[in-house]
Design an enzyme around this catalytic site. Structure first.
Site, PDB file in Angstrom:
ATOM      1  N   ASN A 292       0.996  -0.980   0.035  1.00 10.99           N
ATOM      2  CA  ASN A 292       0.069  -0.021  -0.149  1.00 10.99           C
ATOM      3  C   ASN A 292       1.046   1.210  -0.045  1.00 10.99           C
ATOM      4  O   ASN A 292       1.769   1.222   0.805  1.00 10.99           O
ATOM      5  CB  ASN A 292      -0.914   0.195   1.228  1.00 10.99           C
ATOM      6  CG  ASN A 292      -1.866  -1.212   1.170  1.00 10.99           C
ATOM      7  OD1 ASN A 292      -2.171  -1.667   0.295  1.00 10.99           O
ATOM      8  ND2 ASN A 292      -2.077  -1.413   2.456  1.00 10.99           N
TER       9      ASN A 292
ATOM     10  N   GLN B 152      -2.111   3.241   2.638  1.00 16.72           N
ATOM     11  CA  GLN B 152      -1.090   3.064   3.604  1.00 16.72           C
ATOM     12  C   GLN B 152      -1.395   3.675   5.126  1.00 16.72           C
ATOM     13  O   GLN B 152      -1.877   4.995   5.176  1.00 16.72           O
ATOM     14  CB  GLN B 152       0.090   3.475   2.950  1.00 16.72           C
ATOM     15  CG  GLN B 152       1.337   3.236   3.912  1.00 16.72           C
ATOM     16  CD  GLN B 152       2.791   3.846   3.394  1.00 16.72           C
ATOM     17  OE1 GLN B 152       2.727   4.450   2.058  1.00 16.72           O
ATOM     18  NE2 GLN B 152       3.820   3.413   3.654  1.00 16.72           N
TER      19      GLN B 152
ATOM     20  N   HIS C 125       6.455  -1.502   3.613  1.00 12.98           N
ATOM     21  CA  HIS C 125       6.668  -2.924   4.008  1.00 12.98           C
ATOM     22  C   HIS C 125       5.504  -3.700   2.915  1.00 12.98           C
ATOM     23  O   HIS C 125       4.916  -3.034   2.166  1.00 12.98           O
ATOM     24  CB  HIS C 125       5.714  -3.015   5.434  1.00 12.98           C
ATOM     25  CG  HIS C 125       4.503  -2.149   5.512  1.00 12.98           C
ATOM     26  ND1 HIS C 125       4.117  -0.879   5.806  1.00 12.98           N
ATOM     27  CD2 HIS C 125       3.035  -2.496   5.280  1.00 12.98           C
ATOM     28  CE1 HIS C 125       2.905  -0.233   5.624  1.00 12.98           C
ATOM     29  NE2 HIS C 125       2.368  -1.421   5.584  1.00 12.98           N
TER      30      HIS C 125
ATOM     31  N   HIS D  61       3.148  -6.619   2.646  1.00 12.00           N
ATOM     32  CA  HIS D  61       2.498  -7.501   3.112  1.00 12.00           C
ATOM     33  C   HIS D  61       2.589  -8.723   2.459  1.00 12.00           C
ATOM     34  O   HIS D  61       2.446  -9.139   1.252  1.00 12.00           O
ATOM     35  CB  HIS D  61       0.709  -7.328   2.801  1.00 12.00           C
ATOM     36  CG  HIS D  61       0.587  -5.962   3.851  1.00 12.00           C
ATOM     37  ND1 HIS D  61      -0.306  -6.115   5.004  1.00 12.00           N
ATOM     38  CD2 HIS D  61       0.536  -4.655   3.409  1.00 12.00           C
ATOM     39  CE1 HIS D  61      -0.376  -4.726   5.030  1.00 12.00           C
ATOM     40  NE2 HIS D  61      -0.055  -3.763   4.345  1.00 12.00           N
TER      41      HIS D  61
HETATM   42  P1  AMP Z   1      -0.743  -0.452   5.550  1.00 13.37           P
HETATM   43  O1  AMP Z   1      -2.117  -0.358   5.419  1.00 13.37           O
HETATM   44  O2  AMP Z   1      -0.193  -1.037   4.360  1.00 13.37           O
HETATM   45  O3  AMP Z   1       0.074   0.784   5.948  1.00 13.37           O
HETATM   46  O4  AMP Z   1      -0.406  -1.662   6.997  1.00 13.37           O
HETATM   47  C1  AMP Z   1      -0.097  -1.560   7.985  1.00 13.37           C
HETATM   48  C2  AMP Z   1      -0.067  -3.041   8.556  1.00 13.37           C
HETATM   49  O5  AMP Z   1       0.636  -2.586   9.700  1.00 13.37           O
HETATM   50  C3  AMP Z   1      -1.383  -3.225   8.944  1.00 13.37           C
HETATM   51  O6  AMP Z   1      -1.854  -4.575   8.503  1.00 13.37           O
HETATM   52  C4  AMP Z   1      -1.325  -3.246  10.749  1.00 13.37           C
HETATM   53  O7  AMP Z   1      -2.255  -4.286  11.211  1.00 13.37           O
HETATM   54  C5  AMP Z   1       0.080  -3.669  11.089  1.00 13.37           C
HETATM   55  N1  AMP Z   1       0.541  -3.313  12.137  1.00 13.37           N
HETATM   56  C6  AMP Z   1       0.596  -1.872  12.744  1.00 13.37           C
HETATM   57  N2  AMP Z   1       1.294  -1.940  13.792  1.00 13.37           N
HETATM   58  C7  AMP Z   1       1.490  -3.247  13.918  1.00 13.37           C
HETATM   59  C8  AMP Z   1       2.513  -3.788  15.059  1.00 13.37           C
HETATM   60  N3  AMP Z   1       2.765  -3.075  16.004  1.00 13.37           N
HETATM   61  N4  AMP Z   1       2.978  -4.923  14.886  1.00 13.37           N
HETATM   62  C9  AMP Z   1       2.636  -5.680  13.873  1.00 13.37           C
HETATM   63  N5  AMP Z   1       1.972  -5.230  12.634  1.00 13.37           N
HETATM   64  C10 AMP Z   1       1.537  -3.867  12.897  1.00 13.37           C
END
Ligand code: AMP
Ligand code: ZN
Length: 107
Positions: A86, A93, A99, A101
């Site tokens: 994202n 995002q 990152h 996924h």
């Molecule tokens: P995005 O929308 O691609 O930015 O996704 C961010 C992802 O990070 C989401 O799927 C969250 O569930 C995950 N996330 C946020 N904080 C943490 C954390 N402390 N440990 C693991 N995953 C996290």
């Protein structure tokens, strides 16, 4: 301390369920899994998003992509998986540290 949550995971200031680590990359379980296996692969070096990547990041980005199938296979997804990046507010995002996924269901 960085106010980036993923930088804090890299520096071990906040915990994560780490499934892979090398000198440049870290992979850990997503805290809100959207699939039976839901991992996040990040560069240890902070980069806000794919849109912020520079030509000098070419090797790091290649390393990330090549690590994905290896990490997926080590976590039960040798038969296949989905990947998602994202990018930006318009791309949904939420965490502004690049990152990938990795999602799937073990066979
Ligand atoms: P995005 O929308 O691609 O930015 O996704 C961010 C992802 O990070 C989401 O799927 C969250 O569930 C995950 N996330 C946020 N904080 C943490 C954390 N402390 N440990 C693991 N995953 C996290
Ligand atoms: Zn960061």
């Amino acid at each position: 301390m960085s106010d980036c949550i993923f930088c804090q995971i890299v520096s071990k200031h906040i915990p994560a369920q780490v499934v892979y680590e090398d000198e440049a990359l870290l992979a850990f379980k997503d805290i809100r899994p959207a699939a039976p296996v839901h991992l996040l692969l990040i560069p240890k070096q902070h980069m806000a998003s794919l849109a912020d990547a520079q030509a000098t990041d070419e090797a790091l980005l290649g390393k990330m992509l090549l690590a994905v199938p290896k990490i997926a296979a080590e976590n039960g997804l040798a038969h296949g998986f989905k990947t998602q990046i994202n990018t930006g507010v318009g791309g949904g995002q939420e965490v502004f540290h690049l990152h990938i996924h990795i999602l799937g269901q073990p066979a």
